[in-house]
Motif scaffolding. Structure first.
Motif, PDB file in Angstrom:
ATOM      1  N   ALA A  78       0.864  -1.191   0.000  1.00  0.00           N
ATOM      2  CA  ALA A  78       0.000   0.000   0.000  1.00  0.00           C
ATOM      3  C   ALA A  78       0.896   1.235   0.000  1.00  0.00           C
ATOM      4  CB  ALA A  78      -0.899  -0.022   1.226  1.00  0.00           C
ATOM      5  N   PRO A  79       0.447   2.314  -0.658  1.00  0.00           N
ATOM      6  CA  PRO A  79       1.322   3.492  -0.795  1.00  0.00           C
ATOM      7  C   PRO A  79       1.866   4.008   0.529  1.00  0.00           C
ATOM      8  CG  PRO A  79      -0.710   3.763  -2.058  1.00  0.00           C
ATOM      9  CD  PRO A  79      -0.845   2.468  -1.320  1.00  0.00           C
ATOM     10  N   GLY A  80       1.074   3.962   1.592  1.00  0.00           N
ATOM     11  CA  GLY A  80       1.501   4.490   2.893  1.00  0.00           C
ATOM     12  C   GLY A  80       2.727   3.777   3.444  1.00  0.00           C
ATOM     13  N   HIS A  81       2.979   2.541   2.991  1.00  0.00           N
ATOM     14  CA  HIS A  81       4.170   1.808   3.413  1.00  0.00           C
ATOM     15  C   HIS A  81       5.237   1.826   2.316  1.00  0.00           C
ATOM     16  CE1 HIS A  81       2.718   0.104   7.121  1.00  0.00           C
ATOM     17  NE2 HIS A  81       3.812  -0.603   7.230  1.00  0.00           N
ATOM     18  N   TRP A  82       4.772   1.531   1.118  1.00  0.00           N
ATOM     19  CA  TRP A  82       5.699   1.280   0.013  1.00  0.00           C
ATOM     20  C   TRP A  82       6.517   2.527  -0.334  1.00  0.00           C
ATOM     21  CZ3 TRP A  82       7.286  -3.083  -2.094  1.00  0.00           C
ATOM     22  CH2 TRP A  82       7.903  -3.061  -3.350  1.00  0.00           C
ATOM     23  N   LEU A  83       5.826   3.663  -0.393  1.00  0.00           N
ATOM     24  CA  LEU A  83       6.512   4.877  -0.842  1.00  0.00           C
ATOM     25  C   LEU A  83       7.549   5.360   0.178  1.00  0.00           C
ATOM     26  CD1 LEU A  83       3.511   6.720  -2.567  1.00  0.00           C
ATOM     27  CD2 LEU A  83       5.261   5.264  -3.608  1.00  0.00           C
ATOM     28  N   PRO A  84       7.209   5.458   1.478  1.00  0.00           N
ATOM     29  CA  PRO A  84       8.258   5.880   2.425  1.00  0.00           C
ATOM     30  C   PRO A  84       9.447   4.927   2.444  1.00  0.00           C
ATOM     31  CG  PRO A  84       6.098   6.070   3.453  1.00  0.00           C
ATOM     32  CD  PRO A  84       5.891   5.357   2.134  1.00  0.00           C
ATOM     33  N   TYR A  85       9.191   3.600   2.352  1.00  0.00           N
ATOM     34  CA  TYR A  85      10.320   2.664   2.432  1.00  0.00           C
ATOM     35  C   TYR A  85      11.211   2.769   1.195  1.00  0.00           C
ATOM     36  CZ  TYR A  85      12.855  -0.939   4.835  1.00  0.00           C
ATOM     37  OH  TYR A  85      13.842  -1.602   5.535  1.00  0.00           O
ATOM     38  N   GLY A  86      10.626   3.242   0.102  1.00  0.00           N
ATOM     39  CA  GLY A  86      11.419   3.462  -1.108  1.00  0.00           C
ATOM     40  C   GLY A  86      12.497   4.516  -0.911  1.00  0.00           C
ATOM     41  N   THR A 110       8.027  13.605   4.309  1.00  0.00           N
ATOM     42  CA  THR A 110       8.513  14.115   3.016  1.00  0.00           C
ATOM     43  C   THR A 110       7.874  13.346   1.852  1.00  0.00           C
ATOM     44  OG1 THR A 110      10.474  12.746   3.369  1.00  0.00           O
ATOM     45  CG2 THR A 110      10.747  15.101   3.649  1.00  0.00           C
ATOM     46  N   THR A 111       7.487  12.074   2.085  1.00  0.00           N
ATOM     47  CA  THR A 111       6.926  11.275   0.993  1.00  0.00           C
ATOM     48  C   THR A 111       5.416  11.438   0.889  1.00  0.00           C
ATOM     49  OG1 THR A 111       8.583   9.621   1.572  1.00  0.00           O
ATOM     50  CG2 THR A 111       6.929   8.956  -0.015  1.00  0.00           C
ATOM     51  N   LEU A 112       4.750  11.367   2.024  1.00  0.00           N
ATOM     52  CA  LEU A 112       3.274  11.368   2.011  1.00  0.00           C
ATOM     53  C   LEU A 112       2.697  12.748   2.309  1.00  0.00           C
ATOM     54  CD1 LEU A 112       2.741   8.095   4.135  1.00  0.00           C
ATOM     55  CD2 LEU A 112       2.740   8.276   1.638  1.00  0.00           C
ATOM     56  N   GLY A 113       3.557  13.662   2.728  1.00  0.00           N
ATOM     57  CA  GLY A 113       3.088  15.022   3.040  1.00  0.00           C
ATOM     58  C   GLY A 113       2.534  15.127   4.448  1.00  0.00           C
ATOM     59  N   MET A 114       2.610  14.047   5.203  1.00  0.00           N
ATOM     60  CA  MET A 114       2.116  14.071   6.586  1.00  0.00           C
ATOM     61  C   MET A 114       2.649  12.853   7.334  1.00  0.00           C
ATOM     62  SD  MET A 114      -1.826  13.083   5.714  1.00  0.00           S
ATOM     63  CE  MET A 114      -1.798  13.807   4.072  1.00  0.00           C
ATOM     64  N   GLU A 115       2.481  12.845   8.652  1.00  0.00           N
ATOM     65  CA  GLU A 115       2.948  11.711   9.454  1.00  0.00           C
ATOM     66  C   GLU A 115       2.034  10.515   9.211  1.00  0.00           C
ATOM     67  OE1 GLU A 115       5.725  11.933  10.831  1.00  0.00           O
ATOM     68  OE2 GLU A 115       5.992  14.109  10.838  1.00  0.00           O
ATOM     69  N   GLN A 116       2.561   9.325   9.594  1.00  0.00           N
ATOM     70  CA  GLN A 116       1.869   8.070   9.293  1.00  0.00           C
ATOM     71  C   GLN A 116       0.414   8.022   9.802  1.00  0.00           C
ATOM     72  OE1 GLN A 116       3.907   5.230   7.942  1.00  0.00           O
ATOM     73  NE2 GLN A 116       1.888   4.576   7.316  1.00  0.00           N
ATOM     74  N   TRP A 117       0.189   8.359  11.077  1.00  0.00           N
ATOM     75  CA  TRP A 117      -1.169   8.206  11.633  1.00  0.00           C
ATOM     76  C   TRP A 117      -2.102   9.261  11.043  1.00  0.00           C
ATOM     77  CZ3 TRP A 117      -1.234   3.537  13.117  1.00  0.00           C
ATOM     78  CH2 TRP A 117      -0.138   2.960  13.751  1.00  0.00           C
ATOM     79  N   ASP A 118      -1.553  10.449  10.691  1.00  0.00           N
ATOM     80  CA  ASP A 118      -2.389  11.460  10.031  1.00  0.00           C
ATOM     81  C   ASP A 118      -2.767  10.956   8.644  1.00  0.00           C
ATOM     82  OD1 ASP A 118      -2.077  13.084  12.230  1.00  0.00           O
ATOM     83  OD2 ASP A 118      -0.283  14.063  11.414  1.00  0.00           O
ATOM     84  N   TYR A 119      -1.813  10.298   7.985  1.00  0.00           N
ATOM     85  CA  TYR A 119      -2.092   9.729   6.659  1.00  0.00           C
ATOM     86  C   TYR A 119      -3.232   8.715   6.754  1.00  0.00           C
ATOM     87  CZ  TYR A 119      -1.404   7.101   2.337  1.00  0.00           C
ATOM     88  OH  TYR A 119      -1.612   6.459   1.139  1.00  0.00           O
TER      89      TYR A 119
END
Ligand code: SAM
Length: 354
Positions: free
Chosen positions: A117-125, A140-149
């Protein structure tokens, strides 16, 4: 036609291959993760549970492109999820069967979907960035912190909660078997997600009622599952923010796979909320990996790295756990190690509030 059903998969770890081959297998690991995740998303394990199917039948059932699907199916045979039992007829292997919705003790379907899922895949990239800067790449990747995402992407949030629930279900009964719960009367699971662990703990604590505490949007989702388990009368559902406060009055507080999401300062705040809510002498059970204190390979090192990239948390050694718990006003009394061969590596850290 030969199949890879019984043979080692082309990408599985193997000690008897030349180092360069092993390295190339490692590099291809990202493809394997996506193959498993895509087989899971398409529900192929459920479609194959009743018997073999051709690629055309599976393409029709999933709406996938027939050439794309045939390539996926053959890649899945190569990594050991499926077997091609005759030309263009596919069957599940025991490994692939773990993705079926009704796999026992719990399906791994959502666990397989989760990293893709993008919320995991993109930051780990952006692992390199996390390593260079020593901080997560989520904002920097999702534009917000994980739980806000997750709050802004309820479907991803629900899928993550299901994945955690499936993982937890695999270990929950075993946790209850390793630790005597019968003396407790009120069990508060902090960050308890859908209540999978709490349900297993309550089954082993017949005199106890439970409190499931998590973010309000998670608790709203959890209500149905708690009712379906017949626990509506026995479990109080409370939504909130564990940095502010947690429900009072428990004689057992549980924190499973929560504190490693946070750095020491934040973990201390969560423990301080628990300490404020709990009576002196009450028990705190932290269920998490304990990182080896000596240099030794462990899957927990991968989780430690994941925590850096996704959340800025960390996996802790016994000494680090002890210091953190002491700082929050708890005495660490025992650490029950995971069972030998247990993949999830959860230790039970029992502490008491001073
Ligand atoms: C990694 S999950 C662990 C879930 C569950 N304990 C398990 O092991 O299956 C972390 C949990 O912490 C919850 N959480 C995150 N931030 C929170 C907050 N500020 N207040 C309450 N819960 C929070 C998440 O919603 C999530 O359910």
């Amino acid at each position: 036609m030969s199949s890879t059903y019984d043979s080692p998969s082309a990408t599985a770890p193997a000690v008897d291959v030349p180092p360069a081959v092993r390295l190339m297998q490692m590099v291809q690991g990202y493809q394997v993760t996506q193959v498993v995740g895509t087989v899971a998303r398409l529900g192929l394990a459920d479609l194959l549970a009743a018997g073999t199917r051709s690629s055309a039948e599976l393409a029709e059932a999933t709406g996938a492109d027939s050439d794309g699907l045939l390539r996926l199916l053959r890649a899945a045979t190569t990594v050991g999820l499926l077997a091609e039992v005759e030309s263009d007829r596919f069957a599940l292997t025991p490994v692939g069967a773990c993705l079926a919705s009704d796999a026992q003790p719990a399906s791994l379907r959502d666990f397989a979907v989760m990293p893709t899922a993008p919320g995991h895949w993109l930051p780990y990239g952006r692992l390199l960035e996390a390593v260079m800067k020593g901080r997560p790449t989520t904002s920097t990747t999702l534009g917000m912190e994980q739980w806000d995402y997750y709050q802004e992407h309820p479907e991803d949030d629900a899928a993550f909660a299901r994945a955690m629930g499936d993982l937890t279900a695999r270990g929950a009964r075993e946790v209850a078997a390793r630790y005597d719960l019968s003396r407790f009367t009120r069990i508060v699971d902090i960050g308890g997600s859908q209540g999978v662990l709490l349900a297993a703990l309550l089954a082993a604590a017949p005199r106890a009622t439970g409190v499931l505490f998590d973010r309000p949007e998670v608790i709203a989702e959890a209500r149905r599952g708690i009712s379906a388990r017949g626990l509506a009368q026995r479990v109080e559902l409370v939504g909130g923010d564990f940095f502010t406060e947690v429900p009072p009055g428990g004689d057992l507080y549980v924190l499973k796979s929560v504190l490693h999401n946070w750095d020491d300062e934040q973990a201390l705040q969560i423990l301080t909320s628990a300490h404020r809510a709990a009576e002196p002498g009450s028990t705190l059970l932290v269920i998490e990996g304990v990182l080896p204190s000596e240099p030794e390979p462990s899957p927990l090192h991968l989780i430690n790295l994941l925590m850096l990239v996704q959340l800025g948390g960390c996996t802790r050694t016994r000494e680090q756990w002890q210091a953190l718990l002491e700082a929050a006003g708890y005495r660490l009394d025992q650490v029950i190690p995971p069972l030998p061969g247990e993949y999830l590596h959860w230790s039970l850290l029992e502490a008491h509030r001073r």
